[in-house]
Design a protein around this motif. Structure first.
Motif, PDB file in Angstrom:
ATOM      1  N   HIS A  57       0.820  -1.213   0.000  1.00  0.00           N
ATOM      2  CA  HIS A  57       0.000   0.000   0.000  1.00  0.00           C
ATOM      3  C   HIS A  57       0.859   1.271   0.000  1.00  0.00           C
ATOM      4  CE1 HIS A  57      -3.609   2.356   0.636  1.00  0.00           C
ATOM      5  NE2 HIS A  57      -3.062   2.946   1.678  1.00  0.00           N
ATOM      6  N   TYR A  88      -5.511   3.398 -10.940  1.00  0.00           N
ATOM      7  CA  TYR A  88      -5.717   2.407  -9.882  1.00  0.00           C
ATOM      8  C   TYR A  88      -5.733   0.981 -10.419  1.00  0.00           C
ATOM      9  CZ  TYR A  88      -7.200  -0.185  -5.905  1.00  0.00           C
ATOM     10  OH  TYR A  88      -7.224  -1.121  -4.907  1.00  0.00           O
ATOM     11  N   ALA A 117       0.030  -9.013  -8.479  1.00  0.00           N
ATOM     12  CA  ALA A 117       1.003  -9.861  -9.153  1.00  0.00           C
ATOM     13  C   ALA A 117       2.305  -9.931  -8.359  1.00  0.00           C
ATOM     14  CB  ALA A 117       1.271  -9.314 -10.550  1.00  0.00           C
ATOM     15  N   ALA A 141       7.515 -17.508  -4.560  1.00  0.00           N
ATOM     16  CA  ALA A 141       8.944 -17.673  -4.384  1.00  0.00           C
ATOM     17  C   ALA A 141       9.292 -18.287  -3.030  1.00  0.00           C
ATOM     18  CB  ALA A 141       9.649 -16.331  -4.545  1.00  0.00           C
ATOM     19  N   GLN A 175      -5.118 -17.840   0.012  1.00  0.00           N
ATOM     20  CA  GLN A 175      -6.462 -17.439   0.442  1.00  0.00           C
ATOM     21  C   GLN A 175      -6.782 -17.831   1.881  1.00  0.00           C
ATOM     22  OE1 GLN A 175      -8.028 -15.369  -1.359  1.00  0.00           O
ATOM     23  NE2 GLN A 175      -6.518 -15.601  -2.985  1.00  0.00           N
ATOM     24  N   ASP A 188      18.914 -12.567  -3.053  1.00  0.00           N
ATOM     25  CA  ASP A 188      17.961 -12.253  -4.120  1.00  0.00           C
ATOM     26  C   ASP A 188      17.406 -10.838  -4.031  1.00  0.00           C
ATOM     27  OD1 ASP A 188      18.357 -14.715  -5.105  1.00  0.00           O
ATOM     28  OD2 ASP A 188      16.576 -15.619  -4.205  1.00  0.00           O
ATOM     29  N   ILE A 223      14.111 -16.888  -5.581  1.00  0.00           N
ATOM     30  CA  ILE A 223      13.387 -15.667  -5.903  1.00  0.00           C
ATOM     31  C   ILE A 223      14.243 -14.894  -6.893  1.00  0.00           C
ATOM     32  CG2 ILE A 223      12.346 -13.594  -4.959  1.00  0.00           C
ATOM     33  CD1 ILE A 223      12.594 -15.058  -2.218  1.00  0.00           C
ATOM     34  N   ALA A 224      13.787 -14.768  -8.072  1.00  0.00           N
ATOM     35  CA  ALA A 224      14.590 -14.058  -9.062  1.00  0.00           C
ATOM     36  C   ALA A 224      13.704 -13.123  -9.852  1.00  0.00           C
ATOM     37  CB  ALA A 224      15.255 -15.056  -9.997  1.00  0.00           C
ATOM     38  N   PHE A 256       5.323 -11.791 -16.966  1.00  0.00           N
ATOM     39  CA  PHE A 256       5.026 -12.760 -15.915  1.00  0.00           C
ATOM     40  C   PHE A 256       3.979 -12.233 -14.939  1.00  0.00           C
ATOM     41  CE2 PHE A 256       5.847 -14.091 -11.543  1.00  0.00           C
ATOM     42  CZ  PHE A 256       5.685 -15.453 -11.646  1.00  0.00           C
ATOM     43  N   TYR A 257       4.191 -10.983 -14.501  1.00  0.00           N
ATOM     44  CA  TYR A 257       3.294 -10.419 -13.494  1.00  0.00           C
ATOM     45  C   TYR A 257       1.850 -10.370 -13.970  1.00  0.00           C
ATOM     46  CZ  TYR A 257       7.200  -8.994 -10.595  1.00  0.00           C
ATOM     47  OH  TYR A 257       8.302  -8.985  -9.782  1.00  0.00           O
ATOM     48  N   SER A 258       1.656  -9.951 -15.224  1.00  0.00           N
ATOM     49  CA  SER A 258       0.282  -9.824 -15.688  1.00  0.00           C
ATOM     50  C   SER A 258      -0.377 -11.196 -15.806  1.00  0.00           C
ATOM     51  CB  SER A 258       0.236  -9.079 -17.017  1.00  0.00           C
ATOM     52  OG  SER A 258       0.984  -9.778 -17.967  1.00  0.00           O
ATOM     53  N   VAL A 276       0.300 -13.816 -13.841  1.00  0.00           N
ATOM     54  CA  VAL A 276      -0.028 -14.207 -12.480  1.00  0.00           C
ATOM     55  C   VAL A 276      -1.245 -13.426 -11.989  1.00  0.00           C
ATOM     56  CG1 VAL A 276       0.797 -14.324 -10.113  1.00  0.00           C
ATOM     57  CG2 VAL A 276       2.361 -14.723 -11.984  1.00  0.00           C
ATOM     58  N   ALA A 277      -1.243 -12.130 -12.289  1.00  0.00           N
ATOM     59  CA  ALA A 277      -2.332 -11.291 -11.820  1.00  0.00           C
ATOM     60  C   ALA A 277      -3.655 -11.797 -12.353  1.00  0.00           C
ATOM     61  CB  ALA A 277      -2.121  -9.847 -12.261  1.00  0.00           C
ATOM     62  N   TYR A 280      -4.956 -14.739 -10.409  1.00  0.00           N
ATOM     63  CA  TYR A 280      -5.371 -14.563  -9.025  1.00  0.00           C
ATOM     64  C   TYR A 280      -6.378 -13.453  -8.809  1.00  0.00           C
ATOM     65  CZ  TYR A 280      -2.362 -18.134  -7.421  1.00  0.00           C
ATOM     66  OH  TYR A 280      -1.820 -19.345  -7.203  1.00  0.00           O
ATOM     67  N   SER A 330      -7.219  -1.113  -2.006  1.00  0.00           N
ATOM     68  CA  SER A 330      -6.010  -1.104  -1.182  1.00  0.00           C
ATOM     69  C   SER A 330      -6.228  -0.262   0.079  1.00  0.00           C
ATOM     70  CB  SER A 330      -4.852  -0.548  -2.003  1.00  0.00           C
ATOM     71  OG  SER A 330      -3.657  -0.682  -1.307  1.00  0.00           O
ATOM     72  N   PRO A 367      -9.107 -21.359  -3.925  1.00  0.00           N
ATOM     73  CA  PRO A 367      -7.965 -20.486  -4.222  1.00  0.00           C
ATOM     74  C   PRO A 367      -8.176 -19.689  -5.505  1.00  0.00           C
ATOM     75  CG  PRO A 367      -7.294 -22.798  -4.050  1.00  0.00           C
ATOM     76  CD  PRO A 367      -8.763 -22.759  -3.856  1.00  0.00           C
ATOM     77  N   GLY A 408      -9.386 -15.663  -5.474  1.00  0.00           N
ATOM     78  CA  GLY A 408      -8.485 -14.515  -5.499  1.00  0.00           C
ATOM     79  C   GLY A 408      -9.038 -13.310  -4.776  1.00  0.00           C
ATOM     80  N   VAL A 409      -8.464 -12.168  -5.072  1.00  0.00           N
ATOM     81  CA  VAL A 409      -8.908 -10.933  -4.435  1.00  0.00           C
ATOM     82  C   VAL A 409      -9.384  -9.968  -5.498  1.00  0.00           C
ATOM     83  CG1 VAL A 409      -7.464 -11.024  -2.418  1.00  0.00           C
ATOM     84  CG2 VAL A 409      -6.579 -10.059  -4.523  1.00  0.00           C
ATOM     85  N   GLU A 410     -10.218  -9.061  -5.071  1.00  0.00           N
ATOM     86  CA  GLU A 410     -10.556  -7.957  -5.956  1.00  0.00           C
ATOM     87  C   GLU A 410      -9.428  -6.951  -5.884  1.00  0.00           C
ATOM     88  OE1 GLU A 410     -14.433  -6.087  -5.748  1.00  0.00           O
ATOM     89  OE2 GLU A 410     -15.124  -7.913  -4.779  1.00  0.00           O
ATOM     90  N   ILE A 411      -9.200  -6.267  -6.979  1.00  0.00           N
ATOM     91  CA  ILE A 411      -8.145  -5.254  -6.895  1.00  0.00           C
ATOM     92  C   ILE A 411      -8.742  -3.876  -6.985  1.00  0.00           C
ATOM     93  CG2 ILE A 411      -6.296  -6.660  -7.787  1.00  0.00           C
ATOM     94  CD1 ILE A 411      -6.816  -5.072 -10.482  1.00  0.00           C
TER      95      ILE A 411
END
Lengths: 256, 371
Positions: free
Chosen positions: A104, A121, A130, A138, A146, A200, B4-5, B11-13, B15-16, B19, B213, B365, B368-371
């Motif tokens: 946040h 947003y 993400a 990781a 969840q 990392d 963790i790399a 990748f992020y989109s 995963v997003a 979830y 958030s 699972p 997920g969550v709302e963003i």
């Protein structure tokens, strides 16, 4: 240049001196341990660095910026994150939400944009989910994303707290007794974990720990506190041989 | 343990997407259906219900808005505030003074004339309402800045004190508020469209805010202030945000109530008013939007049904005179019982969702969550 510099920091609670003339200099990338008997002032050091307490004397400089007496949330924004001795997760929130909360501080949308899901947003929210999800993946907590945080087993709660701290994208991580209550196998796993995240995430780590095997195993340098005073400083091998440290932990043999 | 790399681009989109909570088409359709039938019902009720029933329906709508606004502070942000009656009073008086026709103002202020610009002003209802809400929000800022540093019981006492101060001030600035005489003949603009529009808009804003958030930051503060602060959440900023928004909504609710009852006086805004709204929040579940909606409906109807207990009663062998305030006794007992045996309230911190109502699993699972 050092990342964190504590110069002559002291803290008094009324007549009680919790910490006096404490000096510490952390170079970027270092892994330093802070040990000492119960009540020696270790957690006080953490609370002073993170702004929970304001020092009664001395100066704290982080990354070239004087952060003495700054509010805790602003210090976190500067790049210092911590975990707590007694785990402080947001119990009724899910594992994923716990990590999201730590994102946040980077949110730039205002509340109105958040309510009408307008402008930046959407993108910020997606990025947040993400990033949190990739962190959980990781460290092997993704399958629990969840679950309610308070329902996790103890060891995983510890791990989640570290992940949550990482999500603030810190430069310096303060770990307060991460191995507390762990058996030797779990402690070994934790040591690997700490080494891994340091590499990392390019972290500097300051660690409070009672678990001597953990401290001696991963720290490059150790500071020993007793009754608010620094009684020794050096490499693990030096600390183990230091007479003052042995006395502080075991007491003095007075003879028969 | 996986390494963790840095992740490859894209990748992020991916995963997003996996979830993020997928909007449930059926859920959206059902929600739309409910809103449509509510609109049709209001249209129908306007013609077929008697004025008394319409008035109760109006009160339910307004109380939903008021209950949700109190739940935002007490339930979601965890700051126990007892100042709602004060904010409602500010909203009610501001709205009334801004929209009342000058002729009626003159009739009201026969003891002491109304101060200069106010006696000529007459604004449209919506403008008066919004200004009432804004002034109430301003009061929220002024009160919140010093008292939101307090925690728990101390905050409750301080907000209660401020709410009483507002009431006393209103009683005493007679050239503005007409003092204890109150204001009568307020134009009755509040109808089912206004009150339920207010309710629906509040539900919408609250749901979106809580699932954003910012909502998570509020809940984090509720769960653990020290940890929330350590995660970089500015405590005073977020508490003020919740408090000010709640004060704004309470002010608007007060304005609606003034225009529904067509008469206001300072004693309406005593602590018992806050208590009634608090009852809705606690009964519905601290931190549940649907819970507050359900409880606001129940409490409002119950308040009317229980009118009988305040009337004189003849039990055959004994006849009781009417006991004014008997309903409050019953409500207080209800609150005690809820707190003792059913602390979660109707919904706890859960929400009713279509998945839940239709018996689908909603904790998978994939959700997920709302963003």
């Amino acid at each position: 240049m050092s990342l964190l510099e504590l110069e002559g920091v002291g803290k008094k609670f009324g007549g009680l001196t919790a910490l006096s003339d404490f000096n510490l200099s952390l170079a970027p990338g270092e892994l330093v341990g802070l040990i000492g008997p119960n009540g020696a002032g270790k957690t006080t050091v953490f609370n002073l660095i993170t702004g929970v307490y304001k020092p009664t004397e001395g100066r704290i400089v982080f990354n070239g910026k004087d952060i003495t007496g700054l509010r805790p949330d602003l210090i976190t924004r500067c790049g210092i994150a911590r975990t707590f001795q007694n785990i402080r997760l947001f119990g009724s929130l899910s594992v994923l939400e716990n990590v999201l909360v730590a994102n946040h501080l980077r949110l730039r949308s205002n509340p109105l944009e958040a309510v009408i899901r307008w402008g930046r947003y959407g993108a910020e929210g997606r990025e947040m989910v993400a990033y949190s999800q990739s962190l959980l993946e990781a460290v092997g907590l993704a399958h629990l994303a969840q679950e309610q945080a308070s329902s996790l087993p103890y060891g995983q709660q510890r791990r989640l707290e570290i992940v949550r701290a990482l999500a603030t994208k810190p430069k310096l991580l303060l770990l307060d007794e991460p191995a507390a209550g762990m058996n030797p196998a779990e402690a070994r796993e934790l040591m690997d974990f700490i080494r891994q995240i340091r590499k990392d995430f390019d972290l500097t780590i300051l660690l409070i720990e009672h678990h001597m095997r953990v401290v001696m195993g991963i720290c490059e340098r150790i500071l020993v506190l007793d009754y608010g005073l620094t009684i020794a400083e050096g490499s693990p091998a030096e600390i183990q041989k230091n007479q003052k440290v042995v006395t502080a932990y075991l007491g003095v043999e007075t003879g028969a | 343990m996986g390494r963790i790399a840095l992740q490859p681009p894209g990748f992020y989109s991916t995963v997003a997407k996996a979830y993020r909570k997928q909007p449930n088409r059926w859920g959206l359709l059902l929600t739309g259906g409910v809103i449509l039938s509510l609109v049709l019902f209001i249209y129908w009720a306007g013609g077929h219900f008697n004025p008394y029933q319409v008035r109760i329906l109006n009160l339910i709508g307004i109380n939903i808005g008021l209950g949700l606004s109190l739940n935002l502070i007490n339930g979601f942000t965890g700051q126990f505030s007892l100042g709602h009656a004060g904010f409602m009073a500010v909203g009610a008086y501001t709205t009334t003074l801004l929209m009342m026709p000058p002729a009626i103002k003159q009739m009201n202020f026969f003891m002491m004339p109304l101060v200069s610009p106010l006696d000529q002003i007459q604004l449209p209802f919506l403008a008066a309402l919004l200004l009432g809400g804004l002034l109430s929000a301003l009061m929220g800022v002024l009160i919140g800045a010093p008292v939101l540093r307090l925690r728990g019981d101390y905050l409750a006492i301080a907000t209660l004190g401020f709410s009483e101060i507002i009431r006393i001030v209103i009683t005493n600035i007679r050239s503005v508020t007409n003092g204890a005489l109150g204001l009568k003949g307020i134009p009755a603009y509040t109808n089912l469209w206004w009150s339920w529009g207010f309710a629906l808009l509040t539900i919408f804003v609250m749901t979106r805010l809580i699932h954003s958030s910012y909502g998570r930051a509020f809940k984090a503060i509720r769960e653990d202030e020290i940890a929330a602060e350590a995660m970089g959440i500015g405590l005073s900023r977020h508490k003020m945000l919740a408090f000010t928004l709640a004060a704004f909504l309470a002010g608007i609710g007060g304005g609606f109530q003034a225009s529904l009852l067509t008469t206001i006086e300072p004693n309406m805004f005593r602590f018992t008013l806050t208590f009634e709204i608090l009852l809705m929040v606690v009964l519905g579940g601290m931190g549940s939007i649907t819970g507050t909606v359900i409880a606001a409906t129940i409490v409002t109807i119950l308040k009317e049904v229980l009118r009988g207990v305040e009337a004189p009663m003849n039990l055959g062998f004994i006849s009781l005179p009417g006991i004014p305030g008997m309903r409050m006794v019953i409500f207080s007992l209800l609150l005690i019982l809820v707190v003792l045996f059913y602390r979660e309230g109707i919904m706890g911190q859960r929400e009713l969702s279509w998945e839940r109502l239709l018996g689908q699993k909603d904790s998978s699972p994939e959700r997920g969550v709302e963003i």
